[in-house]
Design a protein around this motif. Structure first.
Motif, short mmCIF file in Angstrom:
data_model
loop_
_atom_site.label_atom_id
_atom_site.label_comp_id
_atom_site.label_asym_id
_atom_site.label_seq_id
_atom_site.Cartn_x
_atom_site.Cartn_y
_atom_site.Cartn_z
N ILE A 1 0.84 -1.20 0.00
CA ILE A 1 0.00 0.00 0.00
C ILE A 1 0.87 1.25 0.00
CG2 ILE A 1 -1.93 -1.16 1.14
CD1 ILE A 1 -1.02 0.15 3.78
N ASP A 2 0.22 2.40 -0.09
CA ASP A 2 0.87 3.71 0.08
C ASP A 2 2.01 3.93 -0.92
OD1 ASP A 2 -0.86 4.30 2.13
OD2 ASP A 2 0.52 3.71 3.72
N PHE A 3 1.63 4.15 -2.17
CA PHE A 3 2.60 4.34 -3.24
C PHE A 3 2.98 5.80 -3.45
CE2 PHE A 3 1.48 0.05 -4.03
CZ PHE A 3 2.47 -0.50 -4.81
N GLU A 4 2.69 6.63 -2.48
CA GLU A 4 2.95 8.06 -2.63
C GLU A 4 4.44 8.38 -2.71
OE1 GLU A 4 1.73 12.28 -0.45
OE2 GLU A 4 1.40 10.37 0.56
N GLY A 5 5.30 7.50 -2.20
CA GLY A 5 6.72 7.80 -2.10
C GLY A 5 6.99 8.67 -0.88
N GLU A 6 8.22 9.14 -0.75
CA GLU A 6 8.58 9.99 0.38
C GLU A 6 7.95 11.37 0.18
OE1 GLU A 6 12.77 10.06 0.92
OE2 GLU A 6 12.93 7.90 1.18
N PRO A 7 6.95 11.75 1.01
CA PRO A 7 6.22 13.00 0.78
C PRO A 7 7.09 14.24 0.79
CG PRO A 7 5.06 11.59 2.35
CD PRO A 7 6.41 10.99 2.14
N ALA A 8 8.23 14.18 1.47
CA ALA A 8 9.09 15.36 1.55
C ALA A 8 9.79 15.66 0.23
CB ALA A 8 10.12 15.19 2.66
N LYS A 9 9.83 14.68 -0.67
CA LYS A 9 10.53 14.88 -1.93
C LYS A 9 9.59 15.44 -2.99
CE LYS A 9 14.23 11.57 -1.23
NZ LYS A 9 15.02 10.49 -1.80
N PRO A 10 10.13 16.21 -3.95
CA PRO A 10 9.28 16.78 -5.01
C PRO A 10 8.55 15.68 -5.78
CG PRO A 10 11.47 17.77 -5.03
CD PRO A 10 11.54 16.62 -4.07
N LEU A 11 7.36 16.02 -6.27
CA LEU A 11 6.55 15.03 -6.97
C LEU A 11 7.26 14.50 -8.21
CD1 LEU A 11 3.86 13.53 -7.11
CD2 LEU A 11 2.92 15.46 -8.37
N ASP A 12 7.94 15.36 -8.96
CA ASP A 12 8.64 14.91 -10.17
C ASP A 12 9.69 13.85 -9.82
OD1 ASP A 12 7.14 16.56 -11.72
OD2 ASP A 12 8.68 18.11 -11.97
N GLU A 13 10.38 14.04 -8.71
CA GLU A 13 11.38 13.06 -8.29
C GLU A 13 10.72 11.75 -7.89
OE1 GLU A 13 14.83 12.53 -4.84
OE2 GLU A 13 14.15 14.54 -5.41
N ARG A 14 9.60 11.83 -7.20
CA ARG A 14 8.90 10.61 -6.77
C ARG A 14 8.34 9.83 -7.95
NH1 ARG A 14 4.42 12.35 -3.33
NH2 ARG A 14 4.95 14.54 -3.50
#
Length: 449
Positions: free
Chosen positions: A341-354
């Motif tokens: 679950i939770d495929f958002e990636g590390e929220p602190a990182k920019p969306l383009d990087e994630r």
């Protein structure tokens, strides 16, 4: 549902009237990313009345608010947050803990403003809106299936960087608090995996968005499942091995990676890109050592780890991955099957990087670090338990993927080191008592050949 007005009756006056309450309330929220930096102002991106604010009944106000913090790193954009605020003339005692305060001026003067998700009536309204695809002002609602009506909502109070509501133990709605333009990976990747026939990830059944930004995703709630972190801790407390579960989890991870590679583009890193990856890790190490002096004695050994990865020939396949994989991002059902679950990636990182393609060993490294964290909660520290779990996980992964993540030890070690460096900074800032956990990995990774 017909389109409604996208703003309140006096949008120019709304934010100034709310600002004193937001100044106090926002920095105290778990999901607020700008902690420790002074808030100097707000900009209103959008305001939508999901439930009209007229009359004596509650109103529901949806806001996208940009927070101004001059001390943020140079060149980084200001953060935009999604707020769902309830508005009432009188707040019932049961909602008192959700109160932001009472507005003194402006179009809502004299009314109480509170966290709307804590109000079952307003949380239920949001679900009903998801059941009826269409527009409400700038908000667009989508559904892939017909949803049952009148499911009772409850807020999940687990520590997380977003907010989640469970409806009738059937569905869970994740509301993204920090909003960026572009498709959120927690919608994009589960949709792609569903299209590829991967059953390891709950498929989205509804979502809503504004412009290009994903605001929330509704998925089936796996109510009979337990998260991998809790299962690992239970095994440690009971003196049980966890290698069978770890091996199965490795197999599940590989299935997800193979499905993502099938559904979305992949490519190969050239030598120059491999060197850039290692150089970025080295830069993060330099910044971390300045923030946490305990890292300084280990810097030469850690830099050697990154240099070894930089000297690799290149050619590693990169693809879309989970991006923040650990035991807490997994669920094991009553049948023993694992879900991710939770495929958002590390929220602190920019969306383009994630959203950028990455080597799959990055996910593997994140899980290896998670086994270490679990073992460290046990007294005395059971390092051998973690080592056996790590080996079993990689074995299970290789059985399905056809490639063993341990076959590229320089890159795997570099990603594990990079993750441990990140953990050192996080723990030093937020949980100093946990700092020995990543520091033990730092000592091992910086000295072991």
């Amino acid at each position: 549902m017909p389109e409604t007005a996208s703003t309140t009756r006096a949008p120019d006056a709304l934010l100034p009237s709310l600002a004193p309450l937001l100044h106090d309330w926002l920095p105290r929220q778990r999901w607020f990313a700008g902690k420790g930096r002074r808030v100097t102002g707000f900009t209103l991106e959008a305001a939508t009345e999901l439930l009209p604010l007229d009359g004596t009944g509650p109103g529901l106000l949806h806001l996208l608010v940009r927070v101004e913090q001059p001390s943020r790193p140079p060149g980084t954009p200001t953060d935009c947050y999604q707020l769902l605020l309830g508005v009432r003339n009188q707040l019932p005692p049961r909602l008192a803990p959700a109160l932001l305060g009472r507005i003194r001026q402006g179009p809502l003067a004299g009314r109480a403003v509170y966290e709307g998700l804590r109000d079952p009536r307003l949380a239920g309204l949001l679900y009903e809106r998801l059941r009826t695809p269409g527009r409400t002002g700038p908000l667009r609602f989508h559904a892939t299936t017909e949803l049952p009506a009148a499911l009772a909502p409850r807020v999940l109070d687990t520590e997380q960087s977003n907010s989640s509501l469970v409806y009738g133990d059937s569905y869970i709605l994740k509301i993204f608090r920090r909003v960026s333009p572009g498709a959120n990976p927690d919608l994009e990747l589960p949709l792609a995996l569903a299209g590829a026939g991967c059953a390891r990830v709950p498929a989205p059944v509804a979502w809503f968005e504004s412009g290009a930004a994903t605001l929330g995703v509704l998925q089936p709630y796996l109510r009979d499942s337990r998260d991998g972190w809790r299962l690992a801790l239970d095994a440690l407390a009971e003196g049980r091995e966890f290698t069978g579960e770890a091996r199965d989890l490795g197999r599940a991870t590989a299935e997800v990676h193979l499905s993502l590679a099938k559904a979305l583009p992949t490519r190969r890193l050239d030598r120059a890109e491999t060197e850039q990856v290692a150089a970025a890790m080295d830069r993060r190490l330099h910044a971390a050592a300045q923030a946490v002096p305990a890292l300084l004695p280990h810097v030469p050994g850690l830099r050697a780890v990154f240099a070894a990865a930089s000297g690799a020939v290149g050619g590693d396949v990169v693809q879309r991955i989970h991006g923040d994989l650990h035991l807490g991002q997994t669920l094991r059902g009553a049948d023993g099957g694992w879900a991710v679950i939770d495929f958002e990636g590390e929220p602190a990182k920019p969306l383009d990087e994630r959203r950028s393609p990455q080597p799959t060993v990055r996910d593997v490294a994140g899980m290896l670090r998670s086994f270490d964290y679990a073992a460290r909660t046990h007294r005395p520290w059971n390092a051998e338990w973690a080592a056996r779990c790590r080996e079993a996980y990689c074995t299970g992964y290789a059985e399905v993927a056809g490639a063993d993540p341990r076959a590229d030890p320089a890159l795997l070690r570099a990603y594990e080191t990079d993750k441990a460096v990140y953990e050192v900074v996080y723990e030093a800032r937020h949980r100093p008592d946990w700092l020995p956990v990543p520091m033990s990995a730092i000592e091992r990774l910086s000295t072991t050949p």
